[in-house]
Write an enzyme that holds these catalytic residues in place. Sequence first.
Site, PDB file in Angstrom:
ATOM      1  N   HIS A 580       0.211  -0.907   0.257  1.00 45.50           N
ATOM      2  CA  HIS A 580       0.284  -0.195   0.185  1.00 45.50           C
ATOM      3  C   HIS A 580       0.622   1.429  -0.388  1.00 45.50           C
ATOM      4  O   HIS A 580       0.673   2.175  -0.796  1.00 45.50           O
ATOM      5  CB  HIS A 580      -1.143  -0.262   1.074  1.00 45.50           C
ATOM      6  N   ARG A 687      -0.951 -15.197 -19.048  1.00 48.94           N
ATOM      7  CA  ARG A 687      -0.785 -15.556 -17.569  1.00 48.94           C
ATOM      8  C   ARG A 687      -2.329 -15.923 -17.406  1.00 48.94           C
ATOM      9  O   ARG A 687      -2.611 -15.344 -15.923  1.00 48.94           O
ATOM     10  CB  ARG A 687       0.385 -15.005 -16.809  1.00 48.94           C
ATOM     11  N   ARG A 723      -1.126 -19.514 -22.297  1.00 52.77           N
ATOM     12  CA  ARG A 723      -0.027 -20.296 -21.225  1.00 52.77           C
ATOM     13  C   ARG A 723      -1.745 -20.857 -20.056  1.00 52.77           C
ATOM     14  O   ARG A 723      -2.078 -20.389 -19.823  1.00 52.77           O
ATOM     15  CB  ARG A 723       0.164 -20.199 -20.566  1.00 52.77           C
ATOM     16  N   GLU A 816      11.165 -24.774 -19.920  1.00 55.01           N
ATOM     17  CA  GLU A 816      11.526 -23.898 -18.088  1.00 55.01           C
ATOM     18  C   GLU A 816      12.645 -24.712 -17.408  1.00 55.01           C
ATOM     19  O   GLU A 816      12.658 -24.291 -16.376  1.00 55.01           O
ATOM     20  CB  GLU A 816      10.040 -23.945 -17.373  1.00 55.01           C
ATOM     21  N   ASN A 839      13.131 -17.419 -16.222  1.00 54.88           N
ATOM     22  CA  ASN A 839      12.805 -17.021 -15.105  1.00 54.88           C
ATOM     23  C   ASN A 839      12.787 -18.871 -14.608  1.00 54.88           C
ATOM     24  O   ASN A 839      13.675 -18.826 -13.598  1.00 54.88           O
ATOM     25  CB  ASN A 839      11.633 -16.130 -14.507  1.00 54.88           C
ATOM     26  N   ASP A 840      11.517 -19.189 -14.687  1.00 54.01           N
ATOM     27  CA  ASP A 840      12.342 -20.815 -13.820  1.00 54.01           C
ATOM     28  C   ASP A 840      13.130 -21.305 -14.627  1.00 54.01           C
ATOM     29  O   ASP A 840      13.986 -22.225 -14.215  1.00 54.01           O
ATOM     30  CB  ASP A 840      10.566 -21.513 -14.186  1.00 54.01           C
ATOM     31  N   ARG A 850      14.336 -18.730  -7.182  1.00 51.96           N
ATOM     32  CA  ARG A 850      13.812 -17.175  -7.805  1.00 51.96           C
ATOM     33  C   ARG A 850      13.630 -16.357  -6.982  1.00 51.96           C
ATOM     34  O   ARG A 850      14.014 -15.082  -7.034  1.00 51.96           O
ATOM     35  CB  ARG A 850      12.418 -17.477  -8.981  1.00 51.96           C
ATOM     36  N   CYS A 887       9.656 -15.928 -23.265  1.00 55.88           N
ATOM     37  CA  CYS A 887       8.836 -14.609 -22.620  1.00 55.88           C
ATOM     38  C   CYS A 887       9.282 -14.829 -21.254  1.00 55.88           C
ATOM     39  O   CYS A 887       8.886 -14.242 -20.283  1.00 55.88           O
ATOM     40  CB  CYS A 887       7.902 -15.524 -22.182  1.00 55.88           C
TER      41      CYS A 887
HETATM   42  C1  PEP Z   1       9.064 -17.862 -16.874  1.00 59.25           C
HETATM   43  O1  PEP Z   1       9.155 -18.199 -15.475  1.00 59.25           O
HETATM   44  O2  PEP Z   1       9.642 -17.401 -16.889  1.00 59.25           O
HETATM   45  C2  PEP Z   1       7.666 -17.821 -17.145  1.00 59.25           C
HETATM   46  C3  PEP Z   1       7.951 -16.233 -18.152  1.00 59.25           C
HETATM   47  O3  PEP Z   1       7.040 -18.148 -16.293  1.00 59.25           O
HETATM   48  P1  PEP Z   1       6.267 -17.362 -14.585  1.00 59.25           P
HETATM   49  O4  PEP Z   1       7.540 -16.366 -14.949  1.00 59.25           O
HETATM   50  O5  PEP Z   1       5.113 -16.924 -15.307  1.00 59.25           O
HETATM   51  O6  PEP Z   1       6.896 -18.622 -13.876  1.00 59.25           O
HETATM   52 MG    MG Z   2       7.845 -20.447 -15.118  1.00 59.10          MG
END
Ligand code: PEP
Ligand code: MG
Length: 951
Positions: A580, A687, A723, A816, A839-840, A850, A887
């Site tokens: 907030h 997403r 997805r 991923e 990311n994954d 992460r 992505c």
């Molecule tokens: C990722 O893992 O890079 C991805 C795009 O999925 P999320 O971040 O939603 O897990």
């Molecule tokens: Mg992911």
Amino acid sequence: MFALQPSHIYMQQVATDKTQALQKLCEILVKDGLVTSEYLQGLNDRENQSATYLGQGIAIPHGTPQSRQAILQTGVRVAHFPQGVVWGENGEIVYLAIVISAKSDEHLQVLQQLTRSLMSDIAEKIQQANQPEQIISLLNAQPPSFMLHEDLIATQAPAFDVEDLFFYNNFLLKKQQCVTSEFHQLLRSDALIHIGEGVWSITGEKYVLKPAVSIVTPEQPLQFLNKTLSMLICIASNDNMDMIQFHHFMDTLFSPAKRQQLQSCQEATEIAQLLGATVNLNWVKRSVILQNAHGLHARPATQLAKLAQAYRGDIQVSVNGGEFVSAKSLTKLLSLGGQRGQTLTLLAEPETDAVAGLEKIIHAVRDGLGEVVEPFVPQNQTKANSPKTTEPVLNLTFDEEISGTPASKGLAVGTAHVVKPPVFNYERFADNVATETQKLKTAIENVQKQLQKLISEAENKDIAQIFTAHLALLDDPDLQHQVNKKLMQGLSAPCAWFEHIDDLAKKQASLDNPLLAGRAVDLRDVGNRVLAQLCGVKEVNEPTDAYILIMDDVAPSDVARLNKNRVAGILTAFGGASGHSAIVARALGIPAIVGAGKRVLDIAQHTPLLINGDTGDYVINPDETQISQAKQARQQAIEQRKQAQQHCLKPAITQDNHQVEVAGNIGAVQVTKEAVEQGAEAIGLLRTELIFMSYHTAPDIQTQELAYRQVFDALAGRPLVVRTLDVGGDKPLPYLPMPHEDNPFLGIRGIRLTLRQPLLLKQQLTALLKASDNRPLRIMFPMIARLEEWQQAKAILDEVRQDYPCENLQVGMMLEVPSSALLASTFAKEVDFFSIGTNDLTQYTLAIDRGHPVLSKEADGLHPSVLMLIDKTVQSAHQHGKWVGVCGELASDSQAVPILIGLGVDELSMSVTSIPLVKSQIRELNYQECQKLAQQALCCTTASEVRALIG
Ligand code: PEP
Ligand code: MG
């Protein structure tokens, strides 16, 4: 680092004077191939500037910067002159000359080590030595030491069990470079010793670099072996432990009276003082970044020591928050091993001439201490556009960097106004229930009036909404009922109120959904308002000049109370960008940084500060240049964005005509329109779990179909990559309860979950196929790690397709997990496309959570191992005529873009705001050069090497 070998030591040398000794030393260096004979001139010149006598019969001759071209290799050699050579300006005799040929600052570690040994009396032993090994062991000897200062003490650690306390103790010791990482293994609960009054200790005698003691107190006392544990003392000991100091410390600890006193200590400084540790409470503190190319080596250190010696008052200095040493001692300064980019913190003894001297010293350090220096720009200030990971909320932040999470854009300059949490004093029990009930009633009524006033005065609807919610919280009959029950048990009004609110807030904070958990702040905020009324705590006076508000976490009412004309910016120790306080700061247009770590609370009142709400960086005591540089950088970024925005609808084609599709990542259907306006050529990642999360129960097929239609409509013919539901791990669905998992990221998440809930998947696929109306639909499954998972998911889709045929459909998978990248050539035969979730993929490749509060920064998607997996995926896909997108966050990282393109990635999908900038960056690139760059990156061995390629 290079270590001294016996072959580096030349024993039994003779020289009649310093000139002859230097001649000998140069010959040694030439013979060992370290320098050319021209170096001798540099050695002599340096001695003429000022003698390199160090102390304890040791000198460290080295060349001037001009003579560096005579250096062939960095190295150190030692010559032993048992008969002595007159060296120092005051006739000091040298028995050992350590001659340095240094191209860079590699020798600093050796010097640091050597100078440590000078803290004991070794001159005589050096003179009498007759073996190289003796010299090495004398130089490597560590003087006895015992470290305990306030930076080794942490209070209020959020700990659930002793393991958590071990973690914090280990962290403090590691951070002060007292132990190595392995030290943690020694900390086992069966080794704990109960000293008394809740104080426990544990000792580790291996993996210790410097004997030290760390102390951690938990937020709430723990129960351990049926006893209270309210303080854990961790002793890291080795042969160098200064036993006199240690026994003194233990004597203090074994005094029951002291332990009693310890119980009431709230702050690290109080504990430190009580235990006789180093605290520099009233000392004036200033920090400055060391800019010298080769760090605090002999020349600048000599300069610094000379400057400090000019003052009667004591001046202490530390590097990067480590141990403080006297700035007047050259050997101690060298022992710090300070390197370019590290922070020197200087303390001046209060009420002495040193306080005024501190300013001069800071300037001298900034000016290079006699050397020409290039300003040091920390890496995190040069990457304004690279995506940042949001720091998770953790009460004890050990972050060293001077940055946090950017929460509200803009630059702000002002003086620090640090507001510490209010202290509420009250009795636990009261005699009269009726009186306490009345007190509480009055307090609540007063707060209700305050809130109504705040709502009516709020200039902004976001703020008004927050206070309306606070008002509703106070009206909750259950809340009043629960507090009344406590009053009936004899608790005082403030105690009953606090205990109940605290309970509620803790439950709220423990919810898995970060958004809901964040609302605990509101509970505490409104709770504290009532408590302040009950305990008669007054509001803090606001400064009259422009200031930067520093708090642990700014509660909504703190922000709303602010006078917009005076508060220039906000800097908080804790909190996240979706909290907030961040929302309100954005609504008021006040630049803000949140979650910058506990140390921001230690910034002295009125210290000038510069905060950058765009990047999350802040600077303590900025000079004019830094302020104008920051303003300039911000202006440039604004200009760059403006330019990019103007051309955002044009395609992203490199200089040599290679087109890359740029798409948007979205989690809410309404954002599609904005994505298109920002230049998205497709939605590259919808997403859908975020859409699911916006409902209280699972949306049925019709509800979902309507939502997906909105996206298709707004896309007006552009492709939509959807997805399927990706929940589990860090993304729970409130209406899909899951059993507890110890490792949710390795558990039932992504496709693993929907394959176990096939109806959910079928409904989603049905809704998607129905919504598409033959518009370009791309469906992908998340977290595919095994071929069987893909085949099962695909079979479910094929079944649904029988009833809802769709002409314009491609079916792909998120890549991923390393296993699927390694099997990419197999998958490539089956899929229509891959979308790489970096990311994954990074998390699973580097085995770094992460969201880990400490490690997540090391999870860099530009690590060569991740790039190799991306390379393999792209090659396999292209061999089979399939396309590949990225992505994850990496897709909008300006340093990653050229590499991803060079690896052959066909589509980059990113958060909507990044689209214009990435498109404009691509237009400046040359595809062939990107390809070369990508190949170079694949040959690197670390992520920083890869980033250094791009610069
Ligand atoms: C990722 O893992 O890079 C991805 C795009 O999925 P999320 O971040 O939603 O897990
Ligand atoms: Mg992911």
